[in-house]
Write a protein that holds these residues in place. Structure first.
Motif, PDB file in Angstrom:
ATOM      1  N   SER A   1       0.364  -1.312   0.126  1.00  0.00           N
ATOM      2  CA  SER A   1       0.715   0.654   0.191  1.00  0.00           C
ATOM      3  C   SER A   1       0.838   1.476  -0.460  1.00  0.00           C
TER       4      SER A   1
ATOM      5  N   ILE B   1      -6.262   4.223   2.865  1.00  0.00           N
ATOM      6  CA  ILE B   1      -5.860   2.216   3.010  1.00  0.00           C
ATOM      7  C   ILE B   1      -5.993   2.913   4.548  1.00  0.00           C
TER       8      ILE B   1
ATOM      9  N   HIS C   1      -8.829  -5.215   8.295  1.00  0.00           N
ATOM     10  CA  HIS C   1      -8.544  -6.963   7.135  1.00  0.00           C
ATOM     11  C   HIS C   1      -8.691  -8.073   8.167  1.00  0.00           C
TER      12      HIS C   1
ATOM     13  N   ARG D   1      -6.770  -6.835  -2.908  1.00  0.00           N
ATOM     14  CA  ARG D   1      -7.838  -6.587  -2.459  1.00  0.00           C
ATOM     15  C   ARG D   1      -8.014  -5.051  -1.876  1.00  0.00           C
ATOM     16  N   PHE D   2      -7.433  -4.462  -0.905  1.00  0.00           N
ATOM     17  CA  PHE D   2      -6.616  -4.052  -0.384  1.00  0.00           C
ATOM     18  C   PHE D   2      -5.983  -3.477  -1.106  1.00  0.00           C
TER      19      PHE D   2
ATOM     20  N   VAL E   1      -8.743  -1.803  -3.464  1.00  0.00           N
ATOM     21  CA  VAL E   1      -9.067  -0.462  -3.375  1.00  0.00           C
ATOM     22  C   VAL E   1      -8.698   1.202  -2.758  1.00  0.00           C
ATOM     23  N   HIS E   2      -7.630   0.559  -2.220  1.00  0.00           N
ATOM     24  CA  HIS E   2      -6.412   1.975  -2.122  1.00  0.00           C
ATOM     25  C   HIS E   2      -6.523   2.484  -3.275  1.00  0.00           C
TER      26      HIS E   2
ATOM     27  N   ILE F   1      -7.845   2.389  -6.806  1.00  0.00           N
ATOM     28  CA  ILE F   1      -8.795   2.862  -7.348  1.00  0.00           C
ATOM     29  C   ILE F   1      -9.480   4.832  -6.000  1.00  0.00           C
ATOM     30  N   PHE F   2      -9.630   4.155  -5.408  1.00  0.00           N
ATOM     31  CA  PHE F   2     -10.101   5.520  -3.890  1.00  0.00           C
ATOM     32  C   PHE F   2      -8.319   6.844  -3.771  1.00  0.00           C
TER      33      PHE F   2
END
Length: 306
Positions: free
Chosen positions: A169, A244, A273, A289-290, A293-294, A296-297
């Motif tokens: 991340s 995230i 998590h 998946r985390f 998401v990180h 994208i957002f």
């Protein structure tokens, strides 16, 4: 030239981490798992070297020495001293052979003192701002930078619970920072150094992890994320770049409030998590998946802010 420097840091990171893992195994420098933890793969994780973040500190010192000027000193001082707080915590766990080093209150006090002193120094020498163009009282800027820096250090620490999650991340954050952070020669050098320092660690931290970064590493990364935003007059950039990590911290905060005030849980276990682990999902499934998401957002928020 900067990419060559980055590659040198990557080679150093991988090489030093490799031999550090061997030494940790030899002296059994591992961390006891929390009795109230997730209780998955306990034997494997208990036998895994847990202070990979020490190499972050060594390479951070190297980056500081290579270019020993005021801005470089101020930039690296937050991640290095944050990492040292984490190191004290990690060493305490190793010395007592327990999952507890510093008390939560003692660690928080050290973090707050460090962040306050650092923010005041940055404000004195360079100034602070939530975002370029915003005219805000200096006291508010100092308070905001203080709270954001302490918050993101703790957020990264909370998120560091799965193989590759925090390190991966952070690399995503470094890539997205090219959108938000002005690409001066100084910033480009810093981002490249950080990217390759952490890449060398992630080489050994992807599942199944051969080492963990420990509080030393998570505190270092949180400090680095705060420093790159605040020293460039973009304190608010911590929100997208730390997306995230902040979500993980908020999930823990919400769980604590729900238990203490309403005597019930929101999640099966916090941070978030662990909730998915309790649902039966594999670590790699959750981590990937985390990361997604990180991307994208954090990416969308970055585009909104530019």
């Amino acid at each position: 030239m900067k990419f060559i420097t980055g590659l040198i840091f990557f080679v150093l990171s991988v090489t030093l981490q490799y031999f550090w893992i061997k030494l940790q195994r030899r002296i059994k420098l591992t961390q006891a798992q929390k009795t109230y933890g997730i209780n998955i793969d306990v034997k494997i994780k208990s036998a895994t070297p847990s202070m990979g973040g020490v190499i972050f500190l060594l390479l951070g010192f190297l980056a500081l020495i290579i270019e020993f000027d005021l801005k470089n000193i101020l930039f690296w001082s937050l991640p290095i001293f944050s990492g040292l707080i984490g190191f004290i915590d990690d060493f305490g766990k190793f010395r007592t052979h327990t999952s507890e080093g510093l008390t939560s209150l003692a660690k928080l006090k050290l973090q707050l003192i460090l962040c306050l002193v650092w923010v005041i120094l940055v404000n004195f020498y360079f100034g602070l701002n939530l975002w370029p163009g915003l005219e805000i009282n200096s006291i508010i800027n100092i308070f905001a930078a203080f709270m954001f820096s302490a918050g993101i250090i703790n957020s990264v620490n909370i998120a560091d619970g799965l193989d590759g999650l925090a390190g991966g991340s952070f690399l995503i954050s470094m890539m997205l920072s090219f959108i938000l952070i002005p690409l001066s020669e100084f910033n480009f050098k810093i981002l490249i150094e950080l990217f390759f320092i952490v890449s060398g660690f992630l080489f050994f931290n992807l599942r199944p992890a051969k080492t963990f970064m420990g509080d030393t590493g998570s505190h270092f990364l949180g400090g680095a994320l705060a420093s790159i935003c605040i020293i460039n007059f973009k304190t608010l950039a911590i929100i997208p770049l730390g997306f995230i990590f902040i979500i993980e911290m908020l999930s823990s905060g919400a769980q604590i409030i729900a238990i203490r005030k309403f005597h019930r849980k929101i999640f099966l276990m916090a941070p978030l998590h662990h909730h998915f682990q309790k649902m039966g999902y594999d670590e790699s499934w959750i981590t990937l998946r985390f990361w997604l998401v990180h991307i994208i957002f954090a990416g969308l928020l970055s585009l909104v802010l530019i």
